[in-house]
Design an enzyme around this catalytic site. Structure first.
Site, mmCIF file in Angstrom:
data_model
loop_
_atom_site.group_PDB
_atom_site.id
_atom_site.type_symbol
_atom_site.label_atom_id
_atom_site.label_comp_id
_atom_site.label_asym_id
_atom_site.label_seq_id
_atom_site.Cartn_x
_atom_site.Cartn_y
_atom_site.Cartn_z
ATOM 1 N N GLU A 82 20.948 27.782 36.434
ATOM 2 C CA GLU A 82 21.768 27.376 37.575
ATOM 3 C C GLU A 82 23.098 26.720 37.189
ATOM 4 O OE1 GLU A 82 17.461 27.444 38.765
ATOM 5 O OE2 GLU A 82 18.616 26.549 37.121
ATOM 6 N N ASP A 118 17.281 22.520 39.580
ATOM 7 C CA ASP A 118 16.627 21.958 40.763
ATOM 8 C C ASP A 118 15.171 22.381 40.859
ATOM 9 O OD1 ASP A 118 17.182 24.659 41.430
ATOM 10 O OD2 ASP A 118 17.272 24.179 43.568
ATOM 11 N N GLY A 142 14.025 28.537 40.861
ATOM 12 C CA GLY A 142 13.030 28.203 41.877
ATOM 13 C C GLY A 142 11.772 29.023 41.765
ATOM 14 N N GLY A 191 15.799 31.598 43.881
ATOM 15 C CA GLY A 191 16.298 31.627 45.251
ATOM 16 C C GLY A 191 17.201 32.828 45.508
#
Length: 397
Positions: free
Chosen positions: A143, A151, A120, A73
């Site tokens: 992360e 995630d 991501g 991301g």
């Protein structure tokens, strides 16, 4: 499908030829390591829906332009929204909704993964029917180190790895190479990087999505591989011993104890990295991965959505913004975590960030096949809430 020069102005390039059964998605922010923006998420989701419903489309190929597949991301986007309530809620919702559809896509998908595939970005690789990696592929889910959590469906994916490898990868952000990814089942095939362009051409010319035919073409280029002798995967027993402990504190104690053994020369570097990481990120991540073992894919994505929104709202800490600042904005690599210690991150705080939302505020995951593409962000309650919410709104939980 002709391969034309890629215009650098487009964040994602969608190659569509009405006379072909193949569609090509090229992540196209090479200078930014193909980080994922809101526009990229929306375009991919719209295209995948259109192609899944199109009987003429049989095969979808993902790749990245430049030296990365995708570094995940766009952290700057999140940082820029730090003082605006739910500034990034839309892209978070859309991304997790997209993750579900990538996992369950009805057409054959192939990822050609060259270079970095992180966070991501790796969610556009691991769930696909075929994921092809090279000697230059690097996978990581880092992360937790910046006050965030694992995630984009990785609390589900990592929790199903052997032993405590999921906890190890999620907490440390350790990097895996192509050989290790294939050995773990996080990728399906290993192809030398110089052969990747020819493989892409062969798949396009195959002009079919039939699974066995696609697999046969990939296998013409792939090599049988196993982890190198010094691979962390050969430390499974010690990883299980340390990372199976009940709490982050106990994991630290176990690692510190084992670091005294000269055969565990890899542990001091792991400890050093963990000690630099955000206590909140580590504790949230450990609990999330552990919960993932008992949750379905849908349950994991809904949980991850709650966690992300609560973290971005600074419900228990603003560490994610401090982590992004230290890593990518000021680049001083000297974050000041708050809370600064594991003892300060209480179970009550964790319960608060994991608490379910009201039903209409949860991520919507379609349960019936005929409603497969329902639940889009624009059909949720969030657009109307965004238009009316106060600068400092009460809790919507």
């Amino acid at each position: 499908m002709a391969q034309e020069p890629i215009p650098i102005t487009e964040e994602v390039v969608l190659s569509e030829d009405v006379n072909s059964h193949v569609r090509l998605i090229t992540l196209n922010r090479p200078r930014q390591l193909n980080v994922i923006s809101s526009k990229v998420v929306s375009l991919i989701a719209e295209s995948l829906e259109q192609w899944e419903k199109d009987d003429n489309v049989e095969l979808v190929i993902f790749k990245g332009n430049g030296r990365a597949y995708s570094a995940g991301g766009d952290l700057k986007m999140f940082y820029d929204g730090r003082d605006s309530y739910d500034a990034c809620l839309e892209i978070v919702y859309r991304m997790y909704w997209l993750c579900y559809h990538i996992h369950t896509y009805k057409k054959t998908q192939v990822a050609l993964v060259h270079g970095l595939s992180m966070g991501g970005g790796a969610s556009l690789m691991v769930p696909l029917k075929f994921s092809v990696v090279t000697e230059k592929t690097i996978f990581s889910v880092p992360e937790a180190s910046i006050g965030f959590h694992t995630d984009c469906s990785f609390s589900y994916i990592l929790s199903h790895l052997p032993g405590s490898l999921g906890e190890y990868l999620a907490l440390t952000g350790a990097r895996l190479n192509g050989k290790e990814l294939v050995s773990l089942g996080l990728a399906t095939h290993y192809v030398p990087s110089e052969k990747l362009p020819e493989l892409e051409k062969r798949l396009i010319n195959l002009n079919l999505g039939e699974e066995h035919a696609v697999k046969s073409v990939i296998e013409e280029f792939s090599l049988d591989v196993k982890p190198d002798e010094d691979s962390i995967l050969n430390k499974q027993a010690m990883i299980d011993k340390c990372f199976s402990k009940e709490s982050v504190e106990e994991i630290f104690e176990s690692l510190e104890s084992e670091a005294n053994d000269k055969e565990n020369g890899w542990i001091p570097a792991v400890l050093k990295g963990l000690k630099r990481s955000a206590p909140t990120g580590l504790k949230i991540t450990l609990r999330s991965v552990r919960e993932g073992r008992k949750q379905s894919l849908s349950e994991c994505l809904k949980k991850e959505f709650r966690l992300t929104i609560n973290i971005l709202r600074k419900l228990i800490s603003g560490d994610v913004y401090e982590g992004i600042r230290a890593l990518t904005i000021d680049k001083d690599n000297s974050p000041k975590w708050n809370p600064a210690s594991f003892e300060e991150v209480t179970s009550e705080m964790l319960d608060l960030v994991f608490q379910p939302f009201k039903e209409d505020l949860e991520l919507y995951i379609p349960s019936a096949p005929e409603n497969r593409w329902d639940g889009k962000y624009e059909n949720s309650v969030y657009p109307s809430l965004k238009a009316t919410v106060a600068p400092n709104p009460p809790s919507q939980q």
